[in-house]
Structures are given as structure tokens and as C-alpha cells.
Design a protein around this motif. Structure first.
Motif, mmCIF file in Angstrom:
data_model
loop_
_atom_site.group_PDB
_atom_site.id
_atom_site.type_symbol
_atom_site.label_atom_id
_atom_site.label_comp_id
_atom_site.label_asym_id
_atom_site.label_seq_id
_atom_site.Cartn_x
_atom_site.Cartn_y
_atom_site.Cartn_z
ATOM 1 N N GLY A 21 0.899 -1.161 -0.077
ATOM 2 C CA GLY A 21 -0.046 0.040 0.042
ATOM 3 C C GLY A 21 0.952 1.160 0.223
ATOM 4 O O GLY A 21 0.547 2.254 -0.687
ATOM 5 N N MET A 22 2.039 1.129 0.724
ATOM 6 C CA MET A 22 2.960 2.275 0.811
ATOM 7 C C MET A 22 3.329 2.620 -0.455
ATOM 8 O O MET A 22 3.385 3.823 -0.988
ATOM 9 C CB MET A 22 4.019 2.239 1.740
ATOM 10 N N VAL A 23 3.889 1.554 -1.406
ATOM 11 C CA VAL A 23 4.354 1.734 -2.722
ATOM 12 C C VAL A 23 3.257 2.215 -3.551
ATOM 13 O O VAL A 23 3.538 3.219 -4.285
ATOM 14 C CB VAL A 23 4.821 0.424 -3.020
ATOM 15 N N VAL A 24 2.222 1.719 -3.656
ATOM 16 C CA VAL A 24 1.152 2.241 -4.299
ATOM 17 C C VAL A 24 0.498 3.689 -4.122
ATOM 18 O O VAL A 24 0.733 4.454 -5.203
ATOM 19 C CB VAL A 24 -0.263 1.225 -4.337
ATOM 20 N N CYS A 25 0.786 4.198 -2.829
ATOM 21 C CA CYS A 25 0.135 5.341 -2.368
ATOM 22 C C CYS A 25 1.691 6.338 -2.937
ATOM 23 O O CYS A 25 1.222 7.497 -3.592
ATOM 24 C CB CYS A 25 0.155 5.534 -0.864
ATOM 25 N N TRP A 26 2.807 5.820 -2.959
ATOM 26 C CA TRP A 26 3.755 6.603 -3.474
ATOM 27 C C TRP A 26 3.607 6.948 -5.052
ATOM 28 O O TRP A 26 3.880 8.297 -5.554
ATOM 29 C CB TRP A 26 5.040 6.111 -3.044
ATOM 30 N N ILE A 27 3.301 6.009 -5.646
ATOM 31 C CA ILE A 27 3.143 6.092 -7.186
ATOM 32 C C ILE A 27 2.172 7.287 -7.355
ATOM 33 O O ILE A 27 2.028 7.653 -8.376
ATOM 34 C CB ILE A 27 2.900 4.523 -7.953
ATOM 35 N N LEU A 28 0.894 6.922 -6.677
ATOM 36 C CA LEU A 28 -0.298 7.606 -6.882
ATOM 37 C C LEU A 28 -0.153 9.210 -6.536
ATOM 38 O O LEU A 28 -0.523 9.958 -7.218
ATOM 39 C CB LEU A 28 -1.386 7.266 -6.013
ATOM 40 N N GLY A 29 0.783 9.276 -5.537
ATOM 41 C CA GLY A 29 1.442 10.761 -5.110
ATOM 42 C C GLY A 29 2.080 11.340 -6.381
ATOM 43 O O GLY A 29 1.982 12.419 -6.826
ATOM 44 N N LEU A 30 2.930 10.296 -6.856
ATOM 45 C CA LEU A 30 3.743 10.843 -8.169
ATOM 46 C C LEU A 30 2.631 11.160 -9.219
ATOM 47 O O LEU A 30 3.030 12.301 -9.953
ATOM 48 C CB LEU A 30 4.776 9.733 -8.644
ATOM 49 N N GLY A 31 1.949 10.364 -9.445
ATOM 50 C CA GLY A 31 0.870 10.782 -10.657
ATOM 51 C C GLY A 31 -0.071 11.898 -10.336
ATOM 52 O O GLY A 31 -0.466 12.600 -11.310
#
Length: 423
Positions: A21-31
Motif C-alpha cells: 500500500g505504501m508503494v502504491v500510495c507513493w506512485i499515486l502521489g507521483l501521478g
């Protein structure tokens, strides 16, 4: 709407999927910011096409009113908005707008002119609307989950700036000696940004809602009366019951939550902190760095290096609060730190006028460092102690004040050039 009683469980000792979830949240923040940071980072290209139109300042000024107005509407209707549709709409609009920017440049063969400039402004306005959908929706959604999620998301926001700056420096170096090299580098750069936006749509639609830890927190929020998570729970395969008894219980819990007005006054210092943090930052970044720092040995690379330094230190600072011992939690301390940042204004003025590029790079690094650190501290500390629906509402209020600060800072940024013959 309530959740089936069998799905409401006590907090498990081990929530699976936390690190995923932390990795996905990081990518979503990037996007969430890669499209807009792309616009800022290719500023050298737009200054070549539109040298008299102040691109970095005008495009930022176009972006912010649309983001702020859209966010205000969404905050007012926050309790009734489907969070899943809101975030997917925002990421889809980011994807389409970034792709449109690429198509526009290809269709006009990289020509300047007022018509092309107006087209770019229209796309930037769409970026602003998408930002309000995504950033407010994601911060509100993550506010009732574990703090590591929102911190990863905020780190992703900063990473979008650092990544776009790094990619821009690479593409500029790779195509600098090629025929029409600046434009070729920009085209490759925009294509990569478009891919990231498409990736975010897939991750949010199909991966994030199915993580066990996300299911748990959304189930818990629904049990506390939240109506915004129903579609996300359905996407995760969690069924809901819509009996009269359940609806009555949910409505009662919804009435028990604090109103937006109550949340505003209880957290007015946090809201004011975020407003002032971004008033100061956007009054300097990026317009001042592109137009008011003079000519130095780095030449056309100077502004790009300053932008890259800011983004890099902003990213590093957003990781610092992971260490609890150096995370600033005091409300008074946050206010003092926020107000002290206004000392940057005379520092930047005199450094631009009398200092060399080394001093300016150092100042920009401190600007990014304080911006990232204080942003994460405020957004992770403020929602603590509230129920899920209240945390969602407070997250949206915090983003609204952040965007209000951005807009005010962008407007104040013009004061640097009024009266110096360049307005």
C-alpha cells in the motif's frame, strides 16, 4: 448504507499489504503532480516559444484558480461524493490532458503564437480541475488510514518534482546537440509523463482497493458513518446491506460527526500553517527562479538546476518525519516554523541582486527542505483523534487551504517583476 456486520472486525494484529500500500500510495502521489511538474520543468522550452508571455507565471496563474474553485465545490459536497469516482475522474483527466499537450505540440510542429499559447492554457486549466479531484480525494481517503500511507503519498508528490527534473536534465543533455533537440527532449518527456498517469488509473482502480489493509480501514470508516467509501468497498468485493435499520444507523452516525465548520475552527492553526507555507513557496517557486535570478555560468541550465535542487530537497524533507523523534508535532512549534520561513523573502531578494549562483542554490535547497518537512508534519498530525468521516472532511479542508495558499503565492509572485520594466 452500512457494512454487513460480519465484515466489521476488530483491529487485526497484522494488517497485510501495508508495504504494498505504501508503494502504491507513493506512485499515486507521483501521478497526482507529474503532469503539472512536467509543465514547470519544460519551462525553458516554453520560454523559447513564447518569450514575451511569462510562461511560468501565467501558466501557474491559470492553473490555480481552477484548482481552488473546483476544490471549494468538492469540499462543500464532500460527504456525498463517491471517492472512487472522484479519484478515477481526476487521474483520467490528468492522463487525457497530458496526452493532449503532446498532441497539440505535434499538431502545431512546435510553433509559437497566441493561438497555441491559449491552447496550452486551456490544458493547464484542466490540470487544475484534475488536481482538485485527485489531491483532495486522496488526502481525505488516506487521512483515516495509517499515517504511513499519507506520508508515502506526500513523498510521491515531491518525487514527481524530483523525477521530472531528473528526466528533464537527462533529455536536455541527450538532445542538446541534435537538430531541434530541445523539442525532441520535451516530446519524450511528455510521453513518459502520460504513461505514469495511465499507470495510476490502473493501480487505483484494480490494485489499491483490494489490499487487505485498505479494505479494513474503509470498512471501519463505513462503520463510523462514512458514505464516501461504498464504491471502493464494492470494488474490493465487500457487500453492503441497505436495510432500513442499517440506513437509520448510518444516518445517525453521520449526524454525530463534527460539521465542516466545527472542524475548521478546531484546526484553524493547522489550516493557516498550510496556507502560509504555500503562499511563501509559490511566491518564489517557480516564477522568481526562472525570471529574477539573473545570468550565471550555468547559462540555460541555471533555472533547470534550481528547480531540480528544490524538488530534490523537498522530496528528502518529506521522508524526515518517518523518524518520530524529529517529527514536529507541537501546534505552536509548527506555527513558529511556518512564520519564520518569511525570512526567505529578503534573503532571495538580496541574493538575486548581489550573490552568486552558489548562494542561490543553497537558499533554494532550504526552501524545498522546509516546504516538504512542514507539509508532511501538518497533514499527518492534524487528522489524529477524529473518526473516519471527520478525518476525510478535515483532509479535504487542509487541501483547500493548501490550494488557497498556492493561488495567493502565485498572485504575489508577480510583485517581483512589477515596476522593473518587464511586466
Amino acid at each position: 448504507m452500512t457494512i454487513d456486520d460480519s465484515s466489521i472486525i476488530s483491529t487485526p494484529t497484522r494488517l497485510e499489504g501495508k508495504y504494498s500500500g505504501m508503494v502504491v500510495c507513493w506512485i499515486l502521489g507521483l501521478g497526482s503532480l507529474v503532469s503539472w511538474n512536467s509543465m514547470l520543468t519544460i519551462g525553458d522550452y516554453y520560454y523559447q516559444l513564447f518569450p514575451k508571455y511569462h510562461p511560468s507565471r501565467v501558466l501557474t496563474l491559470v492553473y490555480q484558480p481552477f484548482a481552488l474553485a473546483t476544490m471549494a465545490i468538492l469540499v462543500y459536497n464532500e460527504a456525498r461524493i463517491n471517492t472512487r469516482k472522484r479519484n478515477l475522474t481526476g487521474f483520467t483527466l490528468f492522463f487525457l490532458s497530458t496526452f493532449a499537450l503532446l498532441v497539440l505540440d505535434l499538431a502545431t510542429s512546435g510553433a509559437g503564437g497566441l493561438g497555441n499559447y491559449i491552447g496550452i492554457c486551456a490544458i493547464v486549466a484542466a490540470f487544475g480541475v484534475a488536481d482538485a479531484f485527485v489531491e483532495g480525494g486522496m488526502v481525505g481517503d488516506l487521512s483515516f488510514m495509517c499515517p504511513e500511507f499519507i506520508q508515502s503519498y506526500l513523498a510521491g508528490l515531491a518525487a514527481s518534482g524530483a523525477l521530472t527534473s531528473a528526466l528533464r536534465l537527462v533529455t536536455k543533455a541527450a538532445f542538446e546537440r541534435a537538430s531541434n533537440g530541445l523539442r525532441k527532449g520535451v516530446m519524450l518527456f511528455l510521453a513518459i509523463s502520460t504513461f505514469f498517469e495511465f499507470l495510476c488509473i490502473l493501480l487505483y482502480a484494480f490494485v489499491f482497493p483490494k489490499l487487505p489493509i485498505v479494505k479494513y480501514y474503509r470498512t471501519k470508516a463505513a462503520a463510523e458513518g462514512s458514505k464516501t467509501v461504498a464504491a471502493d468497498l464494492a470494488a474490493a468485493g465487500i457487500q453492503t446491506e441497505a436495510t432500513e435499520r442499517a440506513d437509520a444507523n448510518a444516518n445517525a452516525k453521520q449526524l454525530e460527526r463534527l460539521s465542516n465548520k466545527q472542524l475548521f475552527f478546531q484546526n484553524i492553526d493547522y489550516l493557516f500553517d498550510l496556507f502560509l507555507i504555500y503562499v511563501l513557496t509559490l511566491s518564489i517557486f517557480p516564477g522568481f527562479l526562472y525570471e529574477n535570478t539573473g545570468s550565471h555560468k550555468l547559462g540555460s541550465w541555471y533555472a533547470l538546476v534550481l528547480i531540480a535542487v528544490y524538488n530534490m530537497f523537498d522530496l528528502m524533507a518529506r521522508c524526515i518525519p518517518l523518524i518520530e523523534k524529529i517529527k514536529l508535532k507541537s501546534r505552536k512549534g509548527l506555527m513558529i516554523a511556518t512564520l519564520s520561513r518569511f525570512l526567505f523573502i529578503p534573503c532571495f531578494y538580496f541574493t538575486a541582486k548581489y550573490g552568486d549562483q552558489g548562494w542561490m542554490i543553497m537558499l533554494v535547497s532550504f526552501l524545498g527542505l522546509t516546504n516538504g518537512y512542514l507539509t508532511v508534519c501538518v497533514l499527518t498530525v492534524a487528522p489524529q483523534g477524529y473518526k473516519g468521516p471527520e478525518q476525510n472532511a478535515l483532509g479535504n479542508l487542509l487541501v483547500l487551504c493548501l490550494l488557497a495558499g498556492l493561488f495567493s503565492g502565485v498572485a504575489l509572485d508577480w510583485l517581483w517583476i512589477i515596476g522593473n520594466g518587464k511586466f
